[in-house]
Design an enzyme around this catalytic site. Structure first.
Site, PDB file in Angstrom:
ATOM      1  N   SER A 183       0.799  -1.224   0.000  1.00  0.00           N
ATOM      2  CA  SER A 183       0.000   0.000   0.000  1.00  0.00           C
ATOM      3  C   SER A 183       0.830   1.273   0.000  1.00  0.00           C
ATOM      4  O   SER A 183       0.353   2.311  -0.445  1.00  0.00           O
ATOM      5  CB  SER A 183      -0.970  -0.005   1.177  1.00  0.00           C
ATOM      6  N   HIS A 211      -5.506  -3.336  -2.773  1.00  0.00           N
ATOM      7  CA  HIS A 211      -5.218  -2.364  -3.829  1.00  0.00           C
ATOM      8  C   HIS A 211      -5.194  -2.964  -5.232  1.00  0.00           C
ATOM      9  O   HIS A 211      -4.971  -2.248  -6.202  1.00  0.00           O
ATOM     10  CB  HIS A 211      -3.879  -1.664  -3.562  1.00  0.00           C
ATOM     11  N   LYS A 243     -11.736   0.780  -1.836  1.00  0.00           N
ATOM     12  CA  LYS A 243     -10.695   1.382  -2.672  1.00  0.00           C
ATOM     13  C   LYS A 243     -11.209   1.464  -4.115  1.00  0.00           C
ATOM     14  O   LYS A 243     -12.072   2.293  -4.378  1.00  0.00           O
ATOM     15  CB  LYS A 243      -9.394   0.629  -2.470  1.00  0.00           C
TER      16      LYS A 243
HETATM   17  C1  LIG Z   1      -6.564  -0.303   3.101  1.00  0.00           C
HETATM   18  C2  LIG Z   1      -6.001  -1.633   3.398  1.00  0.00           C
HETATM   19  C3  LIG Z   1      -6.609  -2.494   4.303  1.00  0.00           C
HETATM   20  C4  LIG Z   1      -7.771  -2.057   5.143  1.00  0.00           C
HETATM   21  O1  LIG Z   1      -8.951  -2.010   4.409  1.00  0.00           O
HETATM   22  P1  LIG Z   1     -10.111  -1.041   4.918  1.00  0.00           P
HETATM   23  O2  LIG Z   1     -11.326  -1.538   4.217  1.00  0.00           O
HETATM   24  O3  LIG Z   1      -9.714   0.329   4.551  1.00  0.00           O
HETATM   25  O4  LIG Z   1     -10.191  -1.231   6.417  1.00  0.00           O
HETATM   26  C5  LIG Z   1      -6.093  -3.761   4.469  1.00  0.00           C
HETATM   27  N1  LIG Z   1      -5.002  -4.157   3.779  1.00  0.00           N
HETATM   28  C6  LIG Z   1      -4.376  -3.348   2.911  1.00  0.00           C
HETATM   29  C7  LIG Z   1      -3.186  -3.848   2.171  1.00  0.00           C
HETATM   30  C8  LIG Z   1      -4.846  -2.062   2.696  1.00  0.00           C
HETATM   31  O5  LIG Z   1      -4.201  -1.250   1.850  1.00  0.00           O
END
Ligand SMILES: *Cc1c(COP(=O)(O)O)cnc(C)c1O
Length: 391
Positions: A183, A211, A243
């Site tokens: 991320s 992502h 996302k």
């Molecule tokens: C954003 C993210 C999460 C968390 O997801 P949310 O739905 O925002 O709580 C988990 N793992 C990774 C790799 C992320 O980038």
């Protein structure tokens, strides 16, 4: 002195330490948002900060689906999934994504963070081993603490080190967990090699594709598909809906046996109110757009190529990423903050990411591109970077 003041005093002094180090985090209110145009402190900015990679968070069809479902189902789901909160749109969403990605079953969580806690703490026990990339998301690391199993980390992307950790763990149940796309770096995990290792060492491979889902692979299925893998190679997968899908929530995909166990043992699933059904309906509509409109991914890929070529021309140091996450490595936290501030003054919102979110000495601008950007938006960012660096 009021009761409990020791905690407040310590909390304040820890915050003050952050302040002194120039690393204090602060929440900013976005007063208005029209896709990538946001308004903060009454200043109009073009945002390069969001994870809405396909521009679906404000898509008319997605909004209409949410409104329609709210009319039909109301707002709250009224209960946890096991106690009457599991509504039609939740069930439909689980079924649709499981079928699309080729898994037997899926389970919906309120967030990706909670899904990771649920999976690891629900399946792993004391004495087990969880092998993880050092740059995995915080929720994967936190989950291991909750599970009480042993955490064995390997340097970022180093397959041989992952193999050594699996070997050293011995004959205990092993989970090999990795982000699909990292991320803060934007690079892909070496999933084909990790899948082979998992087979060789009888470990369960778990990929957090927060992502990758929606963006990568020929049809937007995610990072495994981008690398030529499928459900057989990645027996357990997490995808988020907040996302590229532009909504909220997360799905865990796996065999019926694993998903059934999560229904029993994943505490963030059992003891938390189900997502509003209208959010699930919105996610269904958004995924329909993801599947129907490959041109969004094509436009995004063109912007990524344009940005990378432009940065190379102005001599910036990009990281090795083919995804919409395009960090510009600066190293020094103060320098990263100053550059973010200079861009802000020019109407560009680009967040500086500093320790402890990233390792010390690797502060960066985390630039994210979206299909909602135009080529002109990217050019404006490149020009501003060039100007800011020249000063
Ligand atoms: C954003 C993210 C999460 C968390 O997801 P949310 O739905 O925002 O709580 C988990 N793992 C990774 C790799 C992320 O980038």
């Amino acid at each position: 002195m009021s009761a409990g003041a020791a905690i407040a005093t310590r909390a304040a002094s820890r915050t003050a330490e952050r302040e002194v180090a120039g690393l204090r985090r602060a929440v900013r209110e976005v007063e208005h948002a029209d896709r990538v145009r946001v308004c903060v402190d009454r200043r109009e900015l073009c945002s390069f900060a969001s994870n809405d990679y396909l521009g679906l968070a404000q898509h008319p069809e997605v909004i209409a689906a949410m409104k329609g479902a709210a009319d039909r189902w109301g707002v709250g789901s009224t209960a946890a999934h096991l106690l009457g909160g599991h509504r039609g749109p939740h069930a439909q969403l689980e079924r649709m994504v499981a079928d699309w990605l080729g898994y037997e079953s899926a389970l919906l969580f309120s967030t990706g963070y909670l899904a990771n806690l649920g999976v690891i703490a629900g399946l792993m026990q004391r004495g087990d081993a969880c092998v993880q990339d050092k740059l995995n998301h915080a929720s994967l690391i936190d989950a291991v603490r909750l599970a009480g199993c042993e955490l064995r980390r390997y340097p970022h992307g180093e397959v041989a080190a992952a193999a050594r950790q699996l070997q050293a763990a011995g004959a205990v149940p092993k989970l090999l967990a990795s982000d699909g796309v990292f991320s803060m770096d934007g690079d892909l995990a070496p999933l084909p090699q990790l899948a082979a290792l998992a087979r060789e060492h009888d470990a369960l491979l778990y990929v957090d594709d927060a992502h990758g889902f929606g963006v990568l692979g020929p049809d937007g299925q995610g990072s495994p598909e981008q690398l030529g893998l499928g459900a057989d190679d990645v027996p357990l997968r997490m995808v988020t809906l907040g996302k590229a899908v532009g909504c909220a929530g997360a799905l865990v995909l796996g065999s019926r046996v694993l998903i059934d166990a999560l229904v029993q043992f994943a505490r963030p699933f059992v003891y938390s109110t189900a997502l509003p059904p209208a959010v699930a309906a919105a996610a269904l509509a958004a995924i329909a757009v993801v599947r129907r409109e490959p041109q969004r991914r094509a436009h995004l890929q063109a912007l990524i190529a344009r940005f990378r070529a432009g940065v190379a021309q102005i001599g910036g140091e990009l990281m090795d990423s083919s995804t919409p996450i395009q960090p510009l490595l600066l190293g020094d936290a103060a320098q990263a903050s100053a550059l973010a501030q200079a861009l802000w003054q020019q109407g560009l919102y680009v967040p500086a990411i500093r320790p402890p979110t990233v390792p010390a000495g690797s502060a960066r601008l985390r630039i994210t591109l979206s299909a909602a950007h135009t080529a002109e938006d990217v050019d404006r960012l490149l020009e501003a970077l060039d100007r800011a660096r020249a000063r």
